[in-house]
Motif scaffolding. Sequence first.
Motif, PDB file in Angstrom:
ATOM      1  N   ASP A   1       0.835  -1.200   0.000  1.00  0.00           N
ATOM      2  CA  ASP A   1       0.000   0.000   0.000  1.00  0.00           C
ATOM      3  C   ASP A   1       0.873   1.254   0.000  1.00  0.00           C
ATOM      4  OD1 ASP A   1      -2.379  -1.402  -0.046  1.00  0.00           O
ATOM      5  OD2 ASP A   1      -2.763  -1.239   2.100  1.00  0.00           O
ATOM      6  N   ALA A   2       1.997   1.199   0.729  1.00  0.00           N
ATOM      7  CA  ALA A   2       2.896   2.354   0.833  1.00  0.00           C
ATOM      8  C   ALA A   2       3.580   2.680  -0.493  1.00  0.00           C
ATOM      9  CB  ALA A   2       3.940   2.103   1.923  1.00  0.00           C
ATOM     10  N   SER A   3       3.875   1.666  -1.313  1.00  0.00           N
ATOM     11  CA  SER A   3       4.599   1.908  -2.572  1.00  0.00           C
ATOM     12  C   SER A   3       3.688   1.939  -3.797  1.00  0.00           C
ATOM     13  CB  SER A   3       5.677   0.832  -2.773  1.00  0.00           C
ATOM     14  OG  SER A   3       5.097  -0.443  -2.988  1.00  0.00           O
ATOM     15  N   PHE A   4       2.413   1.616  -3.639  1.00  0.00           N
ATOM     16  CA  PHE A   4       1.503   1.439  -4.777  1.00  0.00           C
ATOM     17  C   PHE A   4       1.432   2.677  -5.674  1.00  0.00           C
ATOM     18  CE2 PHE A   4      -2.339   0.831  -7.191  1.00  0.00           C
ATOM     19  CZ  PHE A   4      -2.424  -0.537  -7.368  1.00  0.00           C
ATOM     20  N   GLU A   5       1.223   3.829  -5.057  1.00  0.00           N
ATOM     21  CA  GLU A   5       1.064   5.049  -5.857  1.00  0.00           C
ATOM     22  C   GLU A   5       2.315   5.328  -6.688  1.00  0.00           C
ATOM     23  OE1 GLU A   5      -0.005   9.744  -5.306  1.00  0.00           O
ATOM     24  OE2 GLU A   5      -0.810   8.320  -3.864  1.00  0.00           O
TER      25      GLU A   5
END
Length: 105
Positions: free
Chosen positions: A7-11
Motif C-alpha cells: 500500500d505504501a509503494s503502490f502510488e
Amino acid sequence: MALEITDASFEEVVLKSDKPVLVDFWAAWCGPCRMVGPVIDEIHGEYDGKAVVGKVDVDANQEFAAKYGVRNIPTVLLFKDGEVVSRQVGVSPKKVYTDAIDNAL
C-alpha cells in the motif's frame, strides 16, 4: 521474482509509472494464486525494462485491493497511465496477461 508492491509503494510504483504495470492481487493461502504466481514471475523476467510486473499480498495490503474492487483472488489488473485498462479474475493462461501488456505498450 515479480516486484513486491505494498500500500505504501503502490502510488509511486503503479500509478505514477511511465510504463504499463501488471499487478497480481494474491494471498499465500489461495491455491489458484499459487498457480498464477510462477507465471507472473516469468512475465516479470520477459518484460523487464518494458513493463513493471508486481504482486500485492491482499492480506497485508488491503487499501488498493479495496479501492479497485478486488473481491476474488487472484485478480490481475493492468494499469496504464494510472488507469486500469485490463482485469482478469481467476487463473488465466499466460498469453492473456502478455497480450494485455503488449496491447498497452
